[in-house]
Design a protein around this motif. Structure first.
Motif, PDB file in Angstrom:
ATOM      1  N   UNK A 149      -5.114 -15.445   0.238  1.00 25.34           N
ATOM      2  CA  UNK A 149      -6.348 -15.329  -0.187  1.00 25.34           C
ATOM      3  C   UNK A 149      -6.754 -17.963  -0.429  1.00 25.34           C
ATOM      4  N   UNK A 150      -5.683 -18.177  -0.346  1.00 33.27           N
ATOM      5  CA  UNK A 150      -4.875 -19.107  -1.476  1.00 33.27           C
ATOM      6  C   UNK A 150      -5.272 -19.858   0.154  1.00 33.27           C
ATOM      7  N   UNK A 151      -4.875 -19.702   1.715  1.00 29.89           N
ATOM      8  CA  UNK A 151      -5.416 -19.884   2.409  1.00 29.89           C
ATOM      9  C   UNK A 151      -6.685 -20.006   2.791  1.00 29.89           C
ATOM     10  N   UNK A 152      -7.379 -18.911   2.910  1.00 31.06           N
ATOM     11  CA  UNK A 152      -9.046 -18.437   3.458  1.00 31.06           C
ATOM     12  C   UNK A 152      -9.941 -19.783   2.524  1.00 31.06           C
ATOM     13  N   UNK A 153      -9.085 -20.430   1.098  1.00 28.02           N
ATOM     14  CA  UNK A 153      -9.970 -21.084   0.626  1.00 28.02           C
ATOM     15  C   UNK A 153     -10.036 -22.793   1.060  1.00 28.02           C
ATOM     16  N   UNK A 154      -9.112 -22.661   1.894  1.00 30.27           N
ATOM     17  CA  UNK A 154      -8.725 -23.855   2.672  1.00 30.27           C
ATOM     18  C   UNK A 154      -9.245 -23.447   4.462  1.00 30.27           C
ATOM     19  N   UNK A 155      -9.316 -22.775   4.890  1.00 30.32           N
ATOM     20  CA  UNK A 155      -9.792 -22.589   5.868  1.00 30.32           C
ATOM     21  C   UNK A 155     -10.315 -21.119   6.471  1.00 30.32           C
ATOM     22  N   UNK A 156     -11.470 -20.895   7.753  1.00 28.65           N
ATOM     23  CA  UNK A 156     -11.655 -19.695   7.473  1.00 28.65           C
ATOM     24  C   UNK A 156     -10.974 -19.235   8.349  1.00 28.65           C
ATOM     25  N   UNK A 157      -9.716 -19.337   8.905  1.00 28.78           N
ATOM     26  CA  UNK A 157      -8.690 -19.092   9.833  1.00 28.78           C
ATOM     27  C   UNK A 157      -8.120 -19.448   9.926  1.00 28.78           C
ATOM     28  N   UNK A 158      -6.636 -18.263  10.111  1.00 31.23           N
ATOM     29  CA  UNK A 158      -5.223 -18.217   9.399  1.00 31.23           C
ATOM     30  C   UNK A 158      -4.702 -17.129  10.850  1.00 31.23           C
ATOM     31  N   UNK A 159      -3.398 -17.918  10.578  1.00 33.92           N
ATOM     32  CA  UNK A 159      -2.522 -17.400  11.324  1.00 33.92           C
ATOM     33  C   UNK A 159      -1.130 -16.767  10.309  1.00 33.92           C
ATOM     34  N   UNK A 160      -0.781 -15.285  11.174  1.00 38.04           N
ATOM     35  CA  UNK A 160      -0.227 -15.047  10.062  1.00 38.04           C
ATOM     36  C   UNK A 160       1.268 -14.849  10.991  1.00 38.04           C
ATOM     37  N   UNK A 161       2.405 -14.373  10.267  1.00 36.81           N
ATOM     38  CA  UNK A 161       3.293 -14.297  11.580  1.00 36.81           C
ATOM     39  C   UNK A 161       4.366 -14.234  10.378  1.00 36.81           C
ATOM     40  N   UNK A 162       5.221 -13.600  10.981  1.00 38.48           N
ATOM     41  CA  UNK A 162       5.672 -12.480  12.012  1.00 38.48           C
ATOM     42  C   UNK A 162       4.935 -10.789  12.140  1.00 38.48           C
ATOM     43  N   UNK A 163       4.918 -10.430  10.915  1.00 39.82           N
ATOM     44  CA  UNK A 163       4.747  -9.122  10.308  1.00 39.82           C
ATOM     45  C   UNK A 163       3.433  -8.432  10.981  1.00 39.82           C
ATOM     46  N   UNK A 164       2.964  -7.872  11.963  1.00 39.90           N
ATOM     47  CA  UNK A 164       1.639  -6.933  12.272  1.00 39.90           C
ATOM     48  C   UNK A 164       1.612  -6.528  10.542  1.00 39.90           C
ATOM     49  N   UNK A 165       2.535  -5.184  10.565  1.00 40.57           N
ATOM     50  CA  UNK A 165       1.666  -4.413   9.523  1.00 40.57           C
ATOM     51  C   UNK A 165       1.036  -4.752   8.329  1.00 40.57           C
TER      52      UNK A 165
END
Length: 354
Positions: A149-165
């Motif tokens: 939520x913090x990240x999406x307030x700053x950008x429309x796009x987030x890259x998360x790593x490394x755990x897909x589940x």
């Protein structure tokens, strides 16, 4: 060879002699005969928050090296962080390198896509430095929803790593649909055939996973329900979304512990099945054996993460090194240290927001 009682007596005596100069912190996955000497026990977030304000000259971190290295980023210049067992957990499968993530971010920017990176605590300081340099932050399994939520307030796009589940489960909890994220196809250099991938998604996910929690299948859940009618099944949120959907509840380590405590207290179930690392399941089984039967979802040696489990002899050696003036403290690499620290501090600041 010293027996356990002798080792424990020496630990207790050394801890008393060293007094407030030393604090011992331990992750929930550690052994009971080490946990009993810890001043603080918790999950990744709780321990990092503790370390950030600790006054001790020496901090002994009983957990995986990844977490100890993160704690060292938060320590003051006059503090030393020791990890009794300098090994990273073997649970992480598909951990990216800093070079791979730099390549991915560069490729995305070349396509006009500005992604904010988010990195899981169980990752290297080099990855945290990349995220910190690019405005991103660290997260743990217990605060990922808040950090996304913090990240999406700053950008429309987030890259998360490394755990897909963990990423997919959290995205589902936030109400995101599957067409809003994409698990990247990657190779040793970065993205594999980017032209064929839907990169303009809100959430891009690195395809790593936890080897322990990845092993669970829907069939295992169904088998447990057939064998133990009426049982309650909880799993770690690093399990696949298909498994989480069939479980009664899912969450981080702290949640699994609290749920077991509540099951034992309330008597709401006579059989609790837990899908997570076996050292923790066995500790909960023994602790609540008079109130509730607790069994693992998968009772297999592969479910035991012993690579970073501290033995009492390891803890004693760390204490002895401090008393003798020869501690082998973690020294974060100077290059990238400030960016890695920013990555962690952004998380701590976000968790302190109202």
């Amino acid at each position: 060879m010293q027996d356990l009682k002798e080792i424990e007596a020496k630990i207790a005596a050394l801890k008393e002699r060293l007094g407030p100069r030393v604090r011992i912190v331990g992750h929930h996955y550690q052994r009971d005969d080490v946990v009993r000497f810890c001043d603080h026990v918790g999950d990744s977030l709780q321990l990092i928050q503790r370390v950030a304000g600790m006054e001790a000259e020496y901090i002994i971190f009983c957990g995986v090296s990844f977490m100890g290295e993160t704690a060292a980023l938060m320590a003051r210049d006059d503090q030393k962080v020791l990890v009794p067992v300098r090994q990273s957990s073997s649970r992480i499968v598909g951990m990216p390198t800093a070079a791979q993530i730099n390549s991915v971010l560069s490729e995305l920017r070349a396509r006009g896509l500005d992604f904010l990176p988010m990195v899981y605590v169980n990752s290297t300081n080099e990855l945290k430095a990349v995220c910190g340099k690019n405005g991103g932050a660290m997260c743990t399994s217990s605060n990922l929803r808040r950090m996304l939520q913090w990240a999406f307030r700053r950008s429309q796009h987030v890259l998360f790593l490394p755990d897909r589940n963990l990423a997919r489960n959290t995205a589902l909890q936030m109400g995101m649909s599957e067409d809003q994220w994409h698990v990247l196809d990657v190779d040793g250099n970065g993205m594999l055939n980017p032209d064929a991938q839907p990169l303009n998604r809100h959430l891009l996910i690195w395809p790593g996973c936890c080897g322990i929690h990845e092993a669970y299948t829907p069939h295992m859940i169904n088998e447990m329900r057939y064998a133990h009618n009426g049982c309650r099944i909880t799993v770690h949120s690093e399990a696949s979304p298909e498994v989480v959907a069939l479980a009664d509840a899912a969450g981080p380590t702290s949640f699994l512990i609290q749920d077991a405590q509540e099951a034992a207290r309330s008597g709401r179930t006579s059989m609790l099945v837990i899908g997570t690392e076996l050292n923790l399941v066995n500790r909960l089984r023994l602790k609540y054996r008079n109130s509730c039967t607790i069994i693992p979802l998968l009772d297999d040696p592969s479910q035991r993460d012993d690579t970073a489990i501290v033995q009492p002899a390891d803890l004693l050696a760390a204490l002895e090194s401090i008393e003798s003036g020869t501690p082998a403290a973690i020294e974060p690499p100077a290059e990238g240290k400030s960016n890695a620290a920013r990555c962690v501090l952004r998380m701590l600041d976000a968790c302190g927001e109202a």
